[in-house]
Motif scaffolding. Structure first.
Motif, PDB file in Angstrom:
ATOM      1  N   GLY A  43     -12.776  -2.143  11.538  1.00  0.00           N
ATOM      2  CA  GLY A  43     -13.144  -2.695  10.241  1.00  0.00           C
ATOM      3  C   GLY A  43     -12.361  -2.145   9.066  1.00  0.00           C
ATOM      4  N   GLN A  44     -11.633  -1.057   9.260  1.00  0.00           N
ATOM      5  CA  GLN A  44     -10.886  -0.455   8.153  1.00  0.00           C
ATOM      6  C   GLN A  44      -9.472  -1.044   8.095  1.00  0.00           C
ATOM      7  OE1 GLN A  44     -10.646   3.781   8.274  1.00  0.00           O
ATOM      8  NE2 GLN A  44      -9.501   3.966   6.382  1.00  0.00           N
ATOM      9  N   PRO A  45      -9.123  -1.714   7.000  1.00  0.00           N
ATOM     10  CA  PRO A  45      -7.795  -2.332   6.937  1.00  0.00           C
ATOM     11  C   PRO A  45      -6.687  -1.311   6.746  1.00  0.00           C
ATOM     12  CG  PRO A  45      -8.943  -2.598   4.843  1.00  0.00           C
ATOM     13  CD  PRO A  45      -9.918  -1.966   5.789  1.00  0.00           C
ATOM     14  N   VAL A  46      -5.563  -1.584   7.342  1.00  0.00           N
ATOM     15  CA  VAL A  46      -4.359  -0.773   7.144  1.00  0.00           C
ATOM     16  C   VAL A  46      -3.203  -1.722   6.856  1.00  0.00           C
ATOM     17  CG1 VAL A  46      -5.071   1.169   8.585  1.00  0.00           C
ATOM     18  CG2 VAL A  46      -3.891  -0.751   9.632  1.00  0.00           C
ATOM     19  N   THR A  47      -2.240  -1.235   6.134  1.00  0.00           N
ATOM     20  CA  THR A  47      -1.095  -2.076   5.808  1.00  0.00           C
ATOM     21  C   THR A  47      -0.042  -1.997   6.907  1.00  0.00           C
ATOM     22  OG1 THR A  47       0.081  -0.306   4.636  1.00  0.00           O
ATOM     23  CG2 THR A  47      -1.463  -1.653   3.350  1.00  0.00           C
ATOM     24  N   ILE A  48       0.725  -3.057   7.016  1.00  0.00           N
ATOM     25  CA  ILE A  48       1.816  -3.058   7.989  1.00  0.00           C
ATOM     26  C   ILE A  48       2.824  -1.973   7.631  1.00  0.00           C
ATOM     27  CG2 ILE A  48       3.723  -4.425   8.920  1.00  0.00           C
ATOM     28  CD1 ILE A  48       1.963  -6.907   8.533  1.00  0.00           C
ATOM     29  N   GLN A  49       3.118  -1.818   6.337  1.00  0.00           N
ATOM     30  CA  GLN A  49       4.053  -0.778   5.929  1.00  0.00           C
ATOM     31  C   GLN A  49       3.496   0.606   6.258  1.00  0.00           C
ATOM     32  OE1 GLN A  49       7.280  -1.170   4.718  1.00  0.00           O
ATOM     33  NE2 GLN A  49       7.260   1.012   5.222  1.00  0.00           N
ATOM     34  N   GLY A  50       2.180   0.765   6.131  1.00  0.00           N
ATOM     35  CA  GLY A  50       1.564   2.037   6.487  1.00  0.00           C
ATOM     36  C   GLY A  50       1.746   2.353   7.958  1.00  0.00           C
TER      37      GLY A  50
END
Length: 230
Positions: A43-50
């Motif tokens: 459920g926790q979003p992460v960025t592709i760049q991250g």
């Protein structure tokens, strides 16, 4: 924004054996393990760049890994170049219970019919490490050794199609096991492995299958309870 994932140290690409594996496959495996062992919180979003920064990889192999894992149901896009691990709801947990009960006892029975003394020794060693992790409350090691135990057992079944399907199911519930451990503690987790090991040593396929079915159902019911505590 950077990823909140806590990646295990990545592979040393200079290693001769690792170099034989294409970079995109290495990145896929790294990201798969982050998901499987709950390092990416459901459920926790992460960025592709991250993820690019976290994995120390290029954008192309990371995007390819995300594409593959999305098709496997382990990730979902949220827009704005963000992805997240899906959080299972009551309906999906019920489906997972049905699927796991259909597959994993059958794999366990087949494993019992194929088990060698070396196979049993390896499983016992994994289970001892699992016990140590439970005693210490070491969630990360518990998750990895629990997966290793089941993976070894199903490898023994010599049923690659069924094993591949079962492994895909683990991607859908594995991340939430960390949530279960966090809310209930490792001491309260179900463990039918000792019963299964006794059955395996006796060459009793039916009893081995029943032990794994009990392990699966108890574990998934605890997951259902833990997710309801949110």
């Amino acid at each position: 924004m950077t990823s909140t994932a806590r990646a295990e140290p990545g592979p040393t690409y200079a290693d001769e054996n690792i170099q034989r594996i294409p970079i995109h496959q290495q990145v896929y495996q790294q990201l798969r393990e982050l998901i499987l062992f709950g390092e990416l919180t459901p459920g926790q979003p992460v960025t592709i760049q991250g993820l690019v920064s976290e994995l120390g990889a290029g954008m192309t192999p990371v995007r390819e890994a995300i594409r593959r894992l999305t098709s496997e149901g382990a990730l979902e896009f949220q827009g704005n170049r963000r992805v997240c691990v899906p959080t299972p709801d009551a309906s999906s947990i019920e489906e997972l219970i049905v699927a796991r009960r259909a597959l994993e006892p059958e794999l366990a029975a087949r494993a019992a019919r194929n088990a060698t003394a070396q196979d049993i020794r390896i499983l016992n060693e994994i289970d001892l490490r699992l016990d140590q992790a439970i005693a210490k409350g070491d969630v990360g090691t518990y998750l990895r050794e629990n997966y290793a135990f089941h993976a070894k057992l199903y490898e023994m079944a010599k049923s690659p199609i069924l094993t591949e399907i079962a492994d895909g199911l683990w991607l859908r519930f594995g991340p939430s096991l960390r949530v279960v451990c966090g809310r209930m503690g490792t001491q309260n987790l179900p463990d039918q492995h000792k019963e299964m090991m006794d059955a395996l040593r006796a060459g009793d396929a039916e009893r081995t299958a029943k032990a794994i079915e009990d392990d699966v159902v108890q574990g998934m019911e605890q997951m259902r309870q833990a997710m309801e505590m949110r």
